[in-house]
Design a protein around this motif. Structure first.
Motif, PDB file in Angstrom:
ATOM      1  N   HIS A  84       0.803  -1.213   0.000  1.00  0.00           N
ATOM      2  CA  HIS A  84       0.000   0.000   0.000  1.00  0.00           C
ATOM      3  C   HIS A  84       0.838   1.266   0.000  1.00  0.00           C
ATOM      4  CE1 HIS A  84      -3.699  -2.203   0.343  1.00  0.00           C
ATOM      5  NE2 HIS A  84      -3.164  -2.915   1.317  1.00  0.00           N
ATOM      6  N   ASP A  94      -3.048  -0.470  -5.395  1.00  0.00           N
ATOM      7  CA  ASP A  94      -4.493  -0.236  -5.285  1.00  0.00           C
ATOM      8  C   ASP A  94      -5.171  -0.864  -6.497  1.00  0.00           C
ATOM      9  OD1 ASP A  94      -4.081   1.604  -7.355  1.00  0.00           O
ATOM     10  OD2 ASP A  94      -4.188   3.339  -6.050  1.00  0.00           O
ATOM     11  N   GLU A 114     -10.029   5.521  -4.779  1.00  0.00           N
ATOM     12  CA  GLU A 114      -8.789   5.712  -4.032  1.00  0.00           C
ATOM     13  C   GLU A 114      -8.842   4.961  -2.705  1.00  0.00           C
ATOM     14  OE1 GLU A 114      -6.165   7.247  -5.289  1.00  0.00           O
ATOM     15  OE2 GLU A 114      -7.306   7.717  -7.089  1.00  0.00           O
ATOM     16  N   THR A 115      -7.686   4.454  -2.293  1.00  0.00           N
ATOM     17  CA  THR A 115      -7.582   3.792  -0.994  1.00  0.00           C
ATOM     18  C   THR A 115      -6.730   4.603  -0.024  1.00  0.00           C
ATOM     19  OG1 THR A 115      -5.683   2.504  -1.758  1.00  0.00           O
ATOM     20  CG2 THR A 115      -7.863   1.485  -1.958  1.00  0.00           C
ATOM     21  N   HIS A 116      -6.015   5.604  -0.517  1.00  0.00           N
ATOM     22  CA  HIS A 116      -5.158   6.421   0.333  1.00  0.00           C
ATOM     23  C   HIS A 116      -5.756   7.807   0.562  1.00  0.00           C
ATOM     24  CE1 HIS A 116      -2.161   3.322  -0.057  1.00  0.00           C
ATOM     25  NE2 HIS A 116      -2.189   3.429  -1.362  1.00  0.00           N
ATOM     26  N   ASP A 117      -6.097   8.478  -0.509  1.00  0.00           N
ATOM     27  CA  ASP A 117      -6.616   9.845  -0.444  1.00  0.00           C
ATOM     28  C   ASP A 117      -8.117   9.829  -0.781  1.00  0.00           C
ATOM     29  OD1 ASP A 117      -6.623  12.575  -0.166  1.00  0.00           O
ATOM     30  OD2 ASP A 117      -5.898  12.967  -2.204  1.00  0.00           O
ATOM     31  N   TYR A 118      -8.860   8.989  -0.100  1.00  0.00           N
ATOM     32  CA  TYR A 118     -10.285   8.823  -0.388  1.00  0.00           C
ATOM     33  C   TYR A 118     -11.084   9.978   0.197  1.00  0.00           C
ATOM     34  CZ  TYR A 118     -10.049   6.837   4.312  1.00  0.00           C
ATOM     35  OH  TYR A 118      -9.819   6.646   5.642  1.00  0.00           O
ATOM     36  N   PRO A 121     -15.976   7.152   3.227  1.00  0.00           N
ATOM     37  CA  PRO A 121     -15.764   5.744   3.578  1.00  0.00           C
ATOM     38  C   PRO A 121     -16.207   4.770   2.486  1.00  0.00           C
ATOM     39  CG  PRO A 121     -16.708   6.923   5.442  1.00  0.00           C
ATOM     40  CD  PRO A 121     -16.735   7.867   4.276  1.00  0.00           C
ATOM     41  N   GLU A 123     -15.963   5.205  -0.740  1.00  0.00           N
ATOM     42  CA  GLU A 123     -14.897   5.144  -1.737  1.00  0.00           C
ATOM     43  C   GLU A 123     -13.765   4.247  -1.250  1.00  0.00           C
ATOM     44  OE1 GLU A 123     -11.976   8.063  -4.374  1.00  0.00           O
ATOM     45  OE2 GLU A 123     -13.077   8.915  -2.691  1.00  0.00           O
ATOM     46  N   ARG A 124     -13.396   4.368   0.006  1.00  0.00           N
ATOM     47  CA  ARG A 124     -12.327   3.544   0.575  1.00  0.00           C
ATOM     48  C   ARG A 124     -12.701   2.066   0.540  1.00  0.00           C
ATOM     49  NH1 ARG A 124      -8.097   3.549   4.718  1.00  0.00           N
ATOM     50  NH2 ARG A 124      -7.413   1.399   4.612  1.00  0.00           N
ATOM     51  N   GLU A 125     -13.922   1.749   0.901  1.00  0.00           N
ATOM     52  CA  GLU A 125     -14.379   0.353   0.925  1.00  0.00           C
ATOM     53  C   GLU A 125     -14.368  -0.240  -0.483  1.00  0.00           C
ATOM     54  OE1 GLU A 125     -16.905  -2.984   0.586  1.00  0.00           O
ATOM     55  OE2 GLU A 125     -17.670  -1.036  -0.036  1.00  0.00           O
ATOM     56  N   ASP A 128     -10.751  -0.755  -1.597  1.00  0.00           N
ATOM     57  CA  ASP A 128     -10.159  -1.954  -0.992  1.00  0.00           C
ATOM     58  C   ASP A 128     -10.636  -3.219  -1.704  1.00  0.00           C
ATOM     59  OD1 ASP A 128      -8.711  -0.472   0.837  1.00  0.00           O
ATOM     60  OD2 ASP A 128     -10.178  -0.717   2.462  1.00  0.00           O
TER      61      ASP A 128
END
Length: 190
Positions: A84, A94, A114-118, A121, A123-125, A128
């Motif tokens: 990551h 990613d 994005e998983t870093h600069d999302y 939540p 978007e992060r999910e 991932d």
């Protein structure tokens, strides 16, 4: 009152004894090599000598299944880890970025969350899930990289169309709802 020290004074002075250096360098070197090997294995690197140990089995992880000619068009079957942050060797950053044999590659035809600069939540999910799915797809077959009209993006990543067993990785991720076709720039996922 002084004591008589004449016998001592007349003795010839000896050269100071040299100390032998400690033998810590080889131990440190062994530790450093063990650490580097552990790091390489956790990033997905498998040396070719493992093929010989396994009896030359082509199903062994990391075994090349076709001739390679640089990053412009590569065909390999490789095991991937997750990385990551920072650099890596055969790992997934990613949903649309991987490290392949020390080169950072951006899948050119898709955009994933994005998983870093999302920004939220959700978007992060989704990012991932796309990252995990990309690793599964890449490990399922032979990877082929196809160049596009540009070699690199503004971040220095190699831009390539990624195929696994002849099928587009981008199309698979778009069909599964984990990515969308790249249209330039960053668009919100929230």
């Amino acid at each position: 009152m002084q004591k008589y020290r004449g016998a001592r004074r007349n003795r010839r002075k000896r050269a100071p004894r040299r100390r032998r250096p400690r033998r810590t360098f080889p131990v440190f070197l062994l530790f450093l090599l063990a650490f580097a090997a552990t790091l390489a294995f956790t990033q997905g690197y498998r040396p070719t000598w493992l093929e010989d140990v396994a009896g030359g089995s082509m199903s062994l992880v990391g075994a090349a299944t076709a001739e390679t000619s640089g990053l412009s068009e590569t065909s390999k079957r490789i095991s991937f880890a997750f990385c990551h942050m920072g650099g890596g060797y055969n790992c997934v950053v990613d949903g649309d970025t991987i490290w392949l044999e020390g080169e950072k590659i951006r899948i050119a035809d898709i955009d994933t969350p994005e998983t870093h600069d999302y920004r939220c939540p959700a978007e992060r999910e989704l990012g991932d899930r796309a990252t995990v799915r990309l690793r599964e797809i890449l490990e399922a077959g032979t990877i082929t990289l196809k160049p596009i009209d540009r070699d690199t993006d503004r971040y220095g990543r190699k831009l390539r169309i990624v195929l696994v067993d002849g099928k587009s990785v981008g199309k698979t991720l778009v069909d599964e709802g984990l990515a969308r076709w790249y249209e330039g720039g960053r668009r919100p996922w929230c």
